[in-house]
Design a protein around this motif. Structure first.
Motif, short mmCIF file in Angstrom:
data_model
loop_
_atom_site.label_atom_id
_atom_site.label_comp_id
_atom_site.label_asym_id
_atom_site.label_seq_id
_atom_site.Cartn_x
_atom_site.Cartn_y
_atom_site.Cartn_z
N ASN A 1 9.73 -7.22 -10.76
CA ASN A 1 11.06 -7.55 -11.29
C ASN A 1 12.01 -6.36 -11.25
OD1 ASN A 1 10.49 -10.27 -11.82
ND2 ASN A 1 9.53 -9.73 -13.78
N ASN A 2 12.02 -5.67 -10.13
CA ASN A 2 12.90 -4.52 -9.89
C ASN A 2 12.63 -3.35 -10.83
OD1 ASN A 2 14.84 -3.32 -8.24
ND2 ASN A 2 16.46 -3.75 -9.69
N ARG A 3 11.44 -3.29 -11.38
CA ARG A 3 11.02 -2.14 -12.19
C ARG A 3 9.82 -1.50 -11.53
NH1 ARG A 3 11.51 -4.27 -18.43
NH2 ARG A 3 13.78 -4.32 -18.42
N GLY A 4 9.85 -0.18 -11.46
CA GLY A 4 8.72 0.57 -10.92
C GLY A 4 7.80 0.96 -12.06
N TYR A 5 6.51 0.83 -11.84
CA TYR A 5 5.52 1.17 -12.85
C TYR A 5 4.52 2.18 -12.29
CZ TYR A 5 6.99 -2.99 -15.43
OH TYR A 5 7.73 -3.93 -16.11
N TYR A 6 4.31 3.27 -13.02
CA TYR A 6 3.18 4.14 -12.75
C TYR A 6 2.00 3.47 -13.44
CZ TYR A 6 6.64 7.84 -11.86
OH TYR A 6 7.68 8.59 -11.38
N TYR A 7 0.98 3.11 -12.68
CA TYR A 7 -0.15 2.40 -13.28
C TYR A 7 -1.29 3.35 -13.64
CZ TYR A 7 -4.18 -0.48 -14.08
OH TYR A 7 -5.32 -1.01 -14.64
N PHE B 1 9.97 4.97 -5.55
CA PHE B 1 10.70 4.03 -6.40
C PHE B 1 12.21 4.16 -6.17
CE2 PHE B 1 7.12 4.16 -9.80
CZ PHE B 1 6.46 3.11 -9.21
N GLU B 2 12.69 5.39 -6.10
CA GLU B 2 14.13 5.62 -5.92
C GLU B 2 14.60 5.10 -4.56
OE1 GLU B 2 14.44 9.80 -6.79
OE2 GLU B 2 14.54 9.43 -8.96
N GLN B 3 13.78 5.27 -3.52
CA GLN B 3 14.13 4.75 -2.20
C GLN B 3 14.32 3.24 -2.23
OE1 GLN B 3 10.86 6.03 0.25
NE2 GLN B 3 11.76 8.03 0.70
N ARG B 4 13.60 2.59 -3.11
CA ARG B 4 13.67 1.12 -3.22
C ARG B 4 14.65 0.66 -4.28
NH1 ARG B 4 7.72 -1.05 -1.82
NH2 ARG B 4 7.22 0.50 -0.24
N ASN B 5 15.38 1.61 -4.84
CA ASN B 5 16.43 1.30 -5.82
C ASN B 5 15.96 0.46 -7.00
OD1 ASN B 5 18.51 2.67 -4.31
ND2 ASN B 5 18.41 0.96 -2.87
N ILE C 1 -2.56 8.20 -7.11
CA ILE C 1 -1.74 7.49 -8.08
C ILE C 1 -1.48 6.08 -7.54
CG2 ILE C 1 0.47 8.30 -7.15
CD1 ILE C 1 1.42 8.51 -10.13
N ILE C 2 -1.50 5.12 -8.47
CA ILE C 2 -1.20 3.74 -8.12
C ILE C 2 0.09 3.35 -8.83
CG2 ILE C 2 -1.96 1.33 -8.26
CD1 ILE C 2 -4.86 2.44 -8.56
N GLY C 3 1.03 2.85 -8.06
CA GLY C 3 2.27 2.34 -8.63
C GLY C 3 2.47 0.91 -8.19
N THR C 4 3.41 0.25 -8.83
CA THR C 4 3.76 -1.11 -8.43
C THR C 4 5.21 -1.37 -8.80
OG1 THR C 4 2.98 -3.40 -8.42
CG2 THR C 4 3.05 -2.30 -10.57
N ILE C 5 5.77 -2.36 -8.19
CA ILE C 5 7.13 -2.79 -8.53
C ILE C 5 7.06 -4.25 -8.92
CG2 ILE C 5 9.48 -3.19 -7.67
CD1 ILE C 5 9.07 -0.79 -5.79
N SER D 1 0.81 -1.22 0.00
CA SER D 1 0.00 0.00 0.00
C SER D 1 0.85 1.28 0.00
CB SER D 1 -0.95 0.00 1.20
OG SER D 1 -0.22 0.00 2.40
N GLU D 2 2.13 1.17 0.28
CA GLU D 2 3.01 2.34 0.26
C GLU D 2 3.20 2.91 -1.15
OE1 GLU D 2 4.58 4.04 2.96
OE2 GLU D 2 3.03 2.91 3.99
#
Length: 140
Positions: free
Chosen positions: A64-70, A95-99, A58-62, A42-43
């Motif tokens: 395979n180590n890729r961040g997606y703006y959904y 996303f950047e915090q999670r590298n 905004i909904i995002g997801t990660i 949920s973060e």
């Protein structure tokens, strides 16, 4: 206006916002993704708040180590006032915090009209992820 993580008490105002902004088909797809993302992380669901009112999300997801703006949605009364940009920038920070290795924008038919918003923030067409499969369908 400030941006923060989604909280359970935001559910009703967020769903009302999505109903207002999105087409019926897009709303159905987005609610499925919204529920999945809340169960996973949920973060990566952020809301923009102005005077205790949710004016954007905004909904995002990660994956395979890729961040997606959904999906992004901003109340019509607040569009073209920087709310969307602030949401995108805030999620980019997560996303950047999670590298994550790369950040992509889901470019489905419902996001096409706002891809120029992402371009205005420095994203290129090579950052647009076009998938023709519905990721929510589970084979069984």
């Amino acid at each position: 206006m400030h941006v923060r993580s989604f909280q359970l008490s935001d559910y009703r105002p967020v769903t009302q916002l999505l109903e207002t902004v999105l087409s019926e088909e897009c709303y159905e797809l987005t609610m499925e993704a919204f529920a999945r993302q809340l169960s996973w992380d949920s973060e990566l669901v952020l809301v923009a708040v102005e005077e205790d009112e949710i004016i954007g999300m905004i909904i995002g997801t990660i994956d395979n180590n890729r961040g997606y703006y959904y999906r992004i949605a901003v109340h019509p009364d607040y569009q073209r006032q920087g709310v969307g940009k602030k949401l995108i920038q805030s999620l980019r920070g997560r996303f950047e915090q999670r590298n994550v290795a790369k950040i992509l924008i889901t470019a489905d038919e419902h996001n096409e009209p706002i891809l120029s918003l992402y371009e205005s923030l420095g994203y290129a067409t090579t950052d647009f992820f076009r998938s023709f499969q519905k990721l929510s369908i589970v084979a069984g």
